[in-house]
Design an enzyme around this catalytic site. Sequence first.
Site, PDB file in Angstrom:
ATOM      1  N   CYS A  60      -3.971   7.716  11.282  1.00 55.13           N
ATOM      2  CA  CYS A  60      -4.512   6.450  11.234  1.00 55.13           C
ATOM      3  C   CYS A  60      -4.668   6.373  12.253  1.00 55.13           C
ATOM      4  O   CYS A  60      -5.363   5.384  12.076  1.00 55.13           O
ATOM      5  CB  CYS A  60      -2.934   5.229  10.805  1.00 55.13           C
ATOM      6  SG  CYS A  60      -2.189   5.413  10.031  1.00 55.13           S
ATOM      7  N   HIS A 108      -3.874  -1.676  13.674  1.00 56.79           N
ATOM      8  CA  HIS A 108      -3.704  -1.249  12.532  1.00 56.79           C
ATOM      9  C   HIS A 108      -2.679  -1.082  11.259  1.00 56.79           C
ATOM     10  O   HIS A 108      -1.849  -2.244  11.945  1.00 56.79           O
ATOM     11  CB  HIS A 108      -3.608   0.248  12.830  1.00 56.79           C
ATOM     12  CG  HIS A 108      -3.326   1.245  11.671  1.00 56.79           C
ATOM     13  ND1 HIS A 108      -3.801   1.618  10.130  1.00 56.79           N
ATOM     14  CD2 HIS A 108      -1.536   2.142  10.795  1.00 56.79           C
ATOM     15  CE1 HIS A 108      -3.278   2.318   9.407  1.00 56.79           C
ATOM     16  NE2 HIS A 108      -1.753   2.553   9.994  1.00 56.79           N
ATOM     17  N   ASN A 113      -2.213  -0.654   3.339  1.00 57.83           N
ATOM     18  CA  ASN A 113      -2.894   0.455   4.929  1.00 57.83           C
ATOM     19  C   ASN A 113      -3.782   1.534   4.382  1.00 57.83           C
ATOM     20  O   ASN A 113      -3.556   3.029   3.348  1.00 57.83           O
ATOM     21  CB  ASN A 113      -1.427   1.628   5.350  1.00 57.83           C
ATOM     22  CG  ASN A 113      -1.720   2.733   6.380  1.00 57.83           C
ATOM     23  OD1 ASN A 113      -2.768   2.842   6.123  1.00 57.83           O
ATOM     24  ND2 ASN A 113      -0.643   2.802   7.297  1.00 57.83           N
TER      25      ASN A 113
HETATM   26  N1  ACO Z   1       9.823  -0.488  -3.777  1.00 60.37           N
HETATM   27  C1  ACO Z   1      11.340  -1.033  -4.048  1.00 60.37           C
HETATM   28  N2  ACO Z   1      12.271  -0.463  -3.316  1.00 60.37           N
HETATM   29  C2  ACO Z   1      11.883   0.700  -2.294  1.00 60.37           C
HETATM   30  C3  ACO Z   1      11.210   0.526  -2.054  1.00 60.37           C
HETATM   31  C4  ACO Z   1       9.886   0.616  -2.652  1.00 60.37           C
HETATM   32  N3  ACO Z   1       9.002   0.389  -3.076  1.00 60.37           N
HETATM   33  N4  ACO Z   1      10.404   1.772  -1.451  1.00 60.37           N
HETATM   34  C5  ACO Z   1      11.840   1.897  -0.548  1.00 60.37           C
HETATM   35  N5  ACO Z   1      12.696   0.901  -1.086  1.00 60.37           N
HETATM   36  C6  ACO Z   1      14.216   1.075  -0.814  1.00 60.37           C
HETATM   37  C7  ACO Z   1      14.726   1.963  -0.508  1.00 60.37           C
HETATM   38  O1  ACO Z   1      14.826   3.303  -1.358  1.00 60.37           O
HETATM   39  C8  ACO Z   1      15.818   1.640   0.036  1.00 60.37           C
HETATM   40  O2  ACO Z   1      17.059   1.530  -0.697  1.00 60.37           O
HETATM   41  P1  ACO Z   1      18.377   1.928  -0.693  1.00 60.37           P
HETATM   42  O3  ACO Z   1      18.493   1.140   0.697  1.00 60.37           O
HETATM   43  O4  ACO Z   1      18.733   1.831  -1.324  1.00 60.37           O
HETATM   44  O5  ACO Z   1      18.814   3.673   0.105  1.00 60.37           O
HETATM   45  C9  ACO Z   1      15.453   0.171   0.644  1.00 60.37           C
HETATM   46  O6  ACO Z   1      14.395  -0.147  -0.205  1.00 60.37           O
HETATM   47  C10 ACO Z   1      15.235   0.466   2.071  1.00 60.37           C
HETATM   48  O7  ACO Z   1      14.337   1.337   2.239  1.00 60.37           O
HETATM   49  P2  ACO Z   1      13.494   1.389   3.980  1.00 60.37           P
HETATM   50  O8  ACO Z   1      12.784   3.238   3.598  1.00 60.37           O
HETATM   51  O9  ACO Z   1      14.945   1.518   4.538  1.00 60.37           O
HETATM   52  O10 ACO Z   1      13.081   0.597   3.724  1.00 60.37           O
HETATM   53  P3  ACO Z   1      12.725  -0.264   4.752  1.00 60.37           P
HETATM   54  O11 ACO Z   1      12.153  -1.450   5.794  1.00 60.37           O
HETATM   55  O12 ACO Z   1      12.409   0.736   6.591  1.00 60.37           O
HETATM   56  O13 ACO Z   1      10.499  -0.110   4.737  1.00 60.37           O
HETATM   57  C11 ACO Z   1       8.398   1.153   5.047  1.00 60.37           C
HETATM   58  C12 ACO Z   1       9.480   0.812   5.084  1.00 60.37           C
HETATM   59  C13 ACO Z   1       7.596   0.129   4.580  1.00 60.37           C
HETATM   60  C14 ACO Z   1       7.912   2.283   4.612  1.00 60.37           C
HETATM   61  C15 ACO Z   1       8.504   0.872   6.699  1.00 60.37           C
HETATM   62  O14 ACO Z   1       9.579   1.946   7.338  1.00 60.37           O
HETATM   63  C16 ACO Z   1       7.228   1.213   7.371  1.00 60.37           C
HETATM   64  O15 ACO Z   1       6.431   0.056   6.708  1.00 60.37           O
HETATM   65  N6  ACO Z   1       7.252   2.270   8.643  1.00 60.37           N
HETATM   66  C17 ACO Z   1       6.823   2.509   8.483  1.00 60.37           C
HETATM   67  C18 ACO Z   1       5.276   3.089   8.526  1.00 60.37           C
HETATM   68  C19 ACO Z   1       3.873   3.896   9.356  1.00 60.37           C
HETATM   69  O16 ACO Z   1       3.356   2.723   9.813  1.00 60.37           O
HETATM   70  N7  ACO Z   1       3.420   4.720   8.931  1.00 60.37           N
HETATM   71  C20 ACO Z   1       2.421   5.354  10.001  1.00 60.37           C
HETATM   72  C21 ACO Z   1       1.134   4.734   9.794  1.00 60.37           C
HETATM   73  S1  ACO Z   1       0.785   5.858   8.057  1.00 60.37           S
HETATM   74  C22 ACO Z   1      -0.351   7.715   8.223  1.00 60.37           C
HETATM   75  O17 ACO Z   1      -0.668   7.737   9.418  1.00 60.37           O
HETATM   76  C23 ACO Z   1      -1.217   8.249   7.130  1.00 60.37           C
END
Ligand code: ACO
Length: 330
Positions: free
Chosen positions: A116, A257, A287
Amino acid sequence: MLVDPKSRILGTGAYVPERILSNSELESIVDTSDEWITERTGIKERRVAAEGEAASDMAVAAARRALEAAGLEPGDLDMIIVGTISADMPLPACAAFVQQKLGCRSIPSFDVAAACAGFVYALSIGDQFIRSGSCKHVLVIGVELLSRVLNFKDRTTCVLFGDGAGAAVLGPAGGDGRGVLSTRLYTDATLAESLCIPGGGSREPLTRESLELARDKVHMIGGDIFKVAVKNLTSASRSALADAGLEAKDVDWVVPHQANLRIISQVAQRLELPLSQFVLNIERYGNTSSASIPIALDEAVRDGRITSGQTVLMCALGAGISWASALVRM
Ligand code: ACO
């Protein structure tokens, strides 16, 4: 010796595929909901490339628009740098196909794999080549075709990403104060495995079994990345500002980003800037990794939000983890 050696953005361009994949459509593919995706990320829909469309096709479409905006021809370019982790092929570089399709001379053309942060890395490298006097015009691109490296059975990743491309043409600054004021690049590999495509490289060549396990697709522990994203994006932004002798209050626009609206909001709070000063399009594109900043930048330039002489801060973080910031006077 040039009076003002730094580079300036002469023109921007972007391209997104026509096909829209909405959250409600994803509800029929994986166990997810529009409500979860919107609340947790800010994403409503994303674009998906057409069959047969390659990353270099999208990159070239964005590049042609950037060249046109700069009033330049492909023959005027001295270098092409493409930030991407979803090139046409593992070998050669996506930039080679961009050069081929644009019909450039035999100029250095290479990819930067900083996920990213790829566009800001490419911008910084292009700026260095212009500052050193080795190049006059550098084409920098961020392009991703992530829909081909996503596991559409994994709801924790497939809802987040989209396809697209953005480009900028860098040229000599001209001494009027406009230009790339500062850039900062970082990598901390402590979390290298928290966001990766584990299979298909030299460490883990693909087998039938690993293909079944989707080892050739994006794997991410989102929570790990989230924790460091806010902190690192804020400090990298502050460092780029300090290098230029500026503070957050001197910034007209932030082009961040677009990984997660919650990350962007927390960065805004820490920089003490209103969210209204951030260029946002995560709702429409998700993203798009290295393409997200140049797509947002181009949109804001073309719709007149970002105008000549304004100060723009860019910051990005992704796999590596690599992150970067840039301060540009447009
Ligand atoms: N739909 C429904 N539920 C979901 C989904 C979905 N798509 N995805 C995850 N869940 C569930 C999980 O299973 C979990 O359930 P559980 O509590 O029963 O285990 C719950 O939702 C919470 O999951 P988390 O992973 O804790 O959710 P979080 O609030 O952290 O959000 C996310 C996840 C959106 C991925 C976030 O962590 C994030 O944005 N992280 C940063 C991503 C990023 O910046 N990446 C770098 C850039 S990408 C690159 O370099 C290519």
